[in-house]
Motif scaffolding. Sequence first.
Motif, PDB file in Angstrom:
ATOM      1  N   ARG A  18       0.808  -1.211   0.000  1.00  0.00           N
ATOM      2  CA  ARG A  18       0.000   0.000   0.000  1.00  0.00           C
ATOM      3  C   ARG A  18       0.847   1.271   0.000  1.00  0.00           C
ATOM      4  NH1 ARG A  18      -5.452   0.851   1.586  1.00  0.00           N
ATOM      5  NH2 ARG A  18      -5.867   3.052   2.056  1.00  0.00           N
ATOM      6  N   HIS A  19       2.008   1.226   0.657  1.00  0.00           N
ATOM      7  CA  HIS A  19       2.815   2.445   0.768  1.00  0.00           C
ATOM      8  C   HIS A  19       3.389   2.900  -0.570  1.00  0.00           C
ATOM      9  CE1 HIS A  19       6.149  -0.558   1.105  1.00  0.00           C
ATOM     10  NE2 HIS A  19       6.798   0.352   0.428  1.00  0.00           N
ATOM     11  N   GLU A  22       0.626   6.249  -5.154  1.00  0.00           N
ATOM     12  CA  GLU A  22       0.857   7.686  -5.257  1.00  0.00           C
ATOM     13  C   GLU A  22      -0.089   8.424  -4.303  1.00  0.00           C
ATOM     14  OE1 GLU A  22       3.232   9.166  -7.326  1.00  0.00           O
ATOM     15  OE2 GLU A  22       3.869   7.066  -7.538  1.00  0.00           O
ATOM     16  N   GLU A  23       0.309   9.627  -3.893  1.00  0.00           N
ATOM     17  CA  GLU A  23      -0.476  10.377  -2.916  1.00  0.00           C
ATOM     18  C   GLU A  23      -1.896  10.678  -3.406  1.00  0.00           C
ATOM     19  OE1 GLU A  23       1.608  13.848  -1.727  1.00  0.00           O
ATOM     20  OE2 GLU A  23       3.248  12.768  -0.767  1.00  0.00           O
ATOM     21  N   TRP A  24      -2.044  10.870  -4.719  1.00  0.00           N
ATOM     22  CA  TRP A  24      -3.352  11.231  -5.263  1.00  0.00           C
ATOM     23  C   TRP A  24      -4.261  10.019  -5.454  1.00  0.00           C
ATOM     24  CZ3 TRP A  24      -3.850   8.375  -9.599  1.00  0.00           C
ATOM     25  CH2 TRP A  24      -2.673   8.028 -10.293  1.00  0.00           C
ATOM     26  N   ASP A  25      -3.708   8.833  -5.273  1.00  0.00           N
ATOM     27  CA  ASP A  25      -4.438   7.608  -5.586  1.00  0.00           C
ATOM     28  C   ASP A  25      -5.336   7.196  -4.421  1.00  0.00           C
ATOM     29  OD1 ASP A  25      -5.203   5.510  -7.130  1.00  0.00           O
ATOM     30  OD2 ASP A  25      -3.292   4.434  -7.053  1.00  0.00           O
ATOM     31  N   ASN A  26      -6.271   6.298  -4.716  1.00  0.00           N
ATOM     32  CA  ASN A  26      -7.160   5.759  -3.685  1.00  0.00           C
ATOM     33  C   ASN A  26      -7.171   4.244  -3.809  1.00  0.00           C
ATOM     34  OD1 ASN A  26      -9.057   5.585  -1.611  1.00  0.00           O
ATOM     35  ND2 ASN A  26     -10.775   5.661  -3.033  1.00  0.00           N
ATOM     36  N   ASN A 103       0.158   1.338  -6.697  1.00  0.00           N
ATOM     37  CA  ASN A 103       1.044   0.471  -5.920  1.00  0.00           C
ATOM     38  C   ASN A 103       1.390  -0.796  -6.695  1.00  0.00           C
ATOM     39  OD1 ASN A 103      -1.756   0.030  -5.497  1.00  0.00           O
ATOM     40  ND2 ASN A 103      -1.408  -1.034  -3.569  1.00  0.00           N
ATOM     41  N   ARG A 131      11.632   4.728  -5.487  1.00  0.00           N
ATOM     42  CA  ARG A 131      11.118   4.682  -4.117  1.00  0.00           C
ATOM     43  C   ARG A 131      11.602   3.399  -3.480  1.00  0.00           C
ATOM     44  NH1 ARG A 131       4.822   5.763  -4.350  1.00  0.00           N
ATOM     45  NH2 ARG A 131       5.176   6.003  -2.123  1.00  0.00           N
ATOM     46  N   GLU A 134       9.934   0.575   1.915  1.00  0.00           N
ATOM     47  CA  GLU A 134       9.904   1.228   3.220  1.00  0.00           C
ATOM     48  C   GLU A 134      10.252   0.229   4.325  1.00  0.00           C
ATOM     49  OE1 GLU A 134       9.029   4.480   3.903  1.00  0.00           O
ATOM     50  OE2 GLU A 134       8.955   4.981   1.792  1.00  0.00           O
ATOM     51  N   SER A 209       6.140   1.741   8.700  1.00  0.00           N
ATOM     52  CA  SER A 209       4.868   2.034   9.376  1.00  0.00           C
ATOM     53  C   SER A 209       4.693   1.248  10.666  1.00  0.00           C
ATOM     54  CB  SER A 209       3.700   1.741   8.435  1.00  0.00           C
ATOM     55  OG  SER A 209       3.719   0.380   8.022  1.00  0.00           O
TER      56      SER A 209
END
Length: 372
Positions: A18-19, A22-26, A103, A131, A134, A209
Amino acid sequence: MIAKISDIINAMEIFAPRHLAEEWDNVGLQVGQNDWPVKKVRIALDPAPDVVEAACSKDVDLIIAHHPLIFSPLKTIDFSTPVGYVIDMAVRHRTGIFSAHTNLDSAKDGINDVIAKRIGLKNLKILGKVRGAENYKLVFYVPVKYEQKVLDALFETSAGKIGNYSCCSFRNKGKGTFMPGSQTNPFIGKPGVITQTDEIRIEAIVQKSDLKSVIRHVKKDHPYDLMAYDIYPLITQENAQGIGRIGELDEKKELADFALEIKKILKLKSVKIAGKPDLPVKSVSVCTGSGSSLMNNFFSSGSQVYLSGDLCYHDARAVEAANLGLIDIGHFASEHLIVEVLAERLQKVLVESEFDVKVEACKLEKDPFVIL
């Protein structure tokens, strides 16, 4: 063993963390509840009304779609709209809808890797923003007698996961040295006296996380009043992920010949190219879906051709001016090949986890564009 939606979501983290979205994605669960039971999963590109209707009629418990059903926050759920109709139908049939979008695009062995390898590219690198996964290495030290107790506490958390393996760690023995301060209440030693003691170094991988919760849990079973620990970021080319790929062909090919080869490999009715048909191609950039946003990355990549979908007129003109090439195979064709692949991968993981779940690919979907 009966699975729940939450179990399927956990399995999907292997393929589309999930990380990486993109920030705009859902991404994630769009409709349903984590505790709904799942016996049948269907993989699709889009949670379109006909796809969801067919799934509900076949008692599918969870639809995993690449594209999200809900991109922007809804102000109202009107059952007469396509999105409202799908939500209503899914809820009435208790069919969950889950999305793995950017993702899955960025993930290692995700859509971009699948298409890049299928068209013969090797030595793959990231085209867009790199990226790193994480992940962090958590290292801490524990008295020998408490080794197993603290290790057990560590494995009660999410720490130590590497691919499909869990409870992964490394341990070695050493000598710890410290001098407790005057205001301390040391488990070993005395304030103001240098103390040496045998300790075990324990290290394991932890997702960013989860770091705080893992450390907090381990501290509960650690005997020291102050647990010493180190955290190291793990970012290497092997675990680097991101949108798009850059790869190399075994030998140079002309643009037109390479495009026709792709058409045959992917079983396409047509492809579009821009640039000189006889342009020599050795390095290829790839971005599945809509690739216009990575045009500048392509220009700086050193590749001679860019394969994507939804490329526009001005993209083609810019490539012509740079004496490079484009191959546009369309949005649908560049992404739909993941449906069968993901169905097979997810089925294998669920079988290995002893879940009684059938995973199948949706057979209904077709490119919405028709070439006349």
